[in-house]
Motif scaffolding. Structure first.
Motif, short mmCIF file in Angstrom:
data_model
loop_
_atom_site.label_atom_id
_atom_site.label_comp_id
_atom_site.label_asym_id
_atom_site.label_seq_id
_atom_site.Cartn_x
_atom_site.Cartn_y
_atom_site.Cartn_z
N SER A 57 0.82 -1.21 0.00
CA SER A 57 0.00 0.00 0.00
C SER A 57 0.86 1.27 0.00
O SER A 57 1.87 1.35 0.71
N PHE A 59 -0.03 3.86 1.33
CA PHE A 59 -0.27 4.46 2.64
C PHE A 59 0.21 3.55 3.77
O PHE A 59 -0.35 3.55 4.86
N VAL A 88 -1.71 5.09 11.23
CA VAL A 88 -1.49 5.34 9.80
C VAL A 88 -2.03 6.73 9.46
O VAL A 88 -3.03 7.17 10.04
N THR A 233 -3.38 -1.07 5.12
CA THR A 233 -2.16 -0.26 5.18
C THR A 233 -1.13 -0.85 6.13
O THR A 233 -0.02 -0.32 6.23
#
Length: 407
Positions: A57, A59, A88, A233
């Motif tokens: 990911s 992110f 995150v 994530t």
């Protein structure tokens, strides 16, 4: 015995599974959720080899970024997991907090910071409650070795977010044991592995061999898992081997690791958010394994197929739709309706629609016994390759869980 290793159910007997030699664990409450353990630490008391895989990911959270760097040394000895908060999209502060947690685990365990992996899972976009987390680690440090008495199910339970049950698995290879813990029932679609899963073993395994075994195991287990098509994530899977039991046959270890990971995969699929049925989709007759998995995932991830399974409706039209919509990959241009067959359980529904004599068998296939599975089988008639993937049905409860997740 199978493949030279022993498959052991963690539900056998009254005693919970124990860690492999010279591993110990700690769990406790650090203010990440209202009540219950939400921090866990597992540590090897001796140097180890390790291997890990992480989400792709864009992110990826600070825990993944930091762990990816530490894992490059292939010598990790400790894993800390924070549940209910993914940390995150929290900027520089999130990175600083992740590094501080790793530092506190290093101080608590005596392991160098570069040999600590951190996992963080839960709500995205909220800072960690560092005052509570610091207080927790201060209390654990004051307890010393007495803080480390947690069993594998305790760690698996402390890792849970929307999971309804802890997930553990055990295998043995010669004198060595492999113990796995995992969590994850939503935002679950692999783009490397998926969710959080850790395997600890007292086998002595060279780092290169361990890495190869993990990647092969992931390819046939976590890579074949999906609940809702969404890649987290924070996805992390890691294996740590401390060698306390001595060397083992490498192929046997690899087979045991693959079997353990598949066990955890099935547990994760069965406990998917709102799930009432385990769904297995097998595609055979494919040109290559990649095509088989791609088509199988297309069926598995279709909301229309998943809701039909939930309602015990053998609507095979939704299955052929999910096969036929694959038009982007060049290999899939070879798919022809006249070559395809579809079955529910052992009942073929396309092209030969079941008659009255098979409807009862079809009903049984769509309404499995408790903890059973619904099996959908597709053959493409193109080649020798096959793949099986794992997921669950889609219920109104999935909507409720995720509609109310942060409120």
């Amino acid at each position: 015995m199978m493949h030279g290793y022993e498959s052991v159910s963690v539900d056998e007997g009254p005693e919970p599974p124990e860690w492999p030699r010279e591993f110990r664990a700690h769990t406790g409450h650090g203010g990440l959720r209202e009540r219950g353990d939400d921090i866990s630490v597992v540590v090897s008391d001796r140097p180890s080899t390790s291997a890990a895989m992480f989400t792709k990911s864009h992110f990826a959270g600070p825990a993944v970024v930091l762990s990816r760097a530490n894992a490059a040394g292939r010598a990790m000895r400790a894993v800390v997991t924070l549940a209910q908060n993914a940390n995150v999209a929290t900027g520089r502060q999130g990175a600083e907090h992740a590094a501080e947690v790793v530092g506190r685990v290093a101080a608590l365990t005596g392991v160098p910071q570069g040999e600590v992996l951190i996992g963080s899972t839960g709500v995205i976009g909220r800072p960690l409650p560092m005052a509570d987390i610091r207080a927790h680690f201060d209390e654990a440090a004051a307890l010393g070795t007495a803080a480390f008495g947690a069993a594998p199910p305790d760690v698996a339970r402390a890792m849970m977010t929307t999971d309804t049950r802890p997930k553990t698995a055990v295998r043995t290879v010669g004198r060595a044991r492999l113990v796995g813990v995992a969590k994850g029932v939503g935002m679950l679609e692999p783009n490397m592995a998926t969710m959080l899963a850790y395997v600890l073993t007292d086998a002595a395994v060279p780092a290169d061999a361990l890495d190869a075994a993990l990647r092969a195991a992931v390819d046939t287990s976590f890579h074949c898992l999906s609940v809702d098509t969404d890649t987290s994530t924070s996805d992390t899977v890691a294996v740590i081997a401390n060698g306390a039991a001595g060397p083992v046959d490498t192929p046997e270890l690899a087979a045991a690791l693959a079997d353990l990971c598949l066990d955890l995969t099935r547990q994760l699929a069965r406990d998917g958010e709102g799930a009432t049925k385990l769904l297995r989709v097998t595609v055979g007759g494919a040109l290559n394994p990649a095509q088989a998995r791609r088509i199988a995932k297309s069926v598995l991830n279709s909301p229309l197929v998943k809701t039909a399974v939930h309602g015990a409706d053998p609507n095979w039209g939704r299955v052929v739709m999910a096969v036929g919509k694959n038009t982007e990959h060049p290999d899939d241009a070879a798919i022809r309706p006249g070559l395809v067959t579809v079955g529910f359980g052992d009942v073929e529904v396309y092209p030969r629609e079941p008659g009255p004599d098979t409807l009862a068998r079809l009903a049984d296939a769509m309404r499995p016994p408790e903890d059973g599975s619904v099996d959908i089988t597709v053959t493409l008639g193109l080649g020798p390759a096959a793949a099986m993937v794992y997921g669950c049905d889609l219920s109104a409860e999935y909507v409720r869980v995720n509609a109310d997740y942060t409120t």
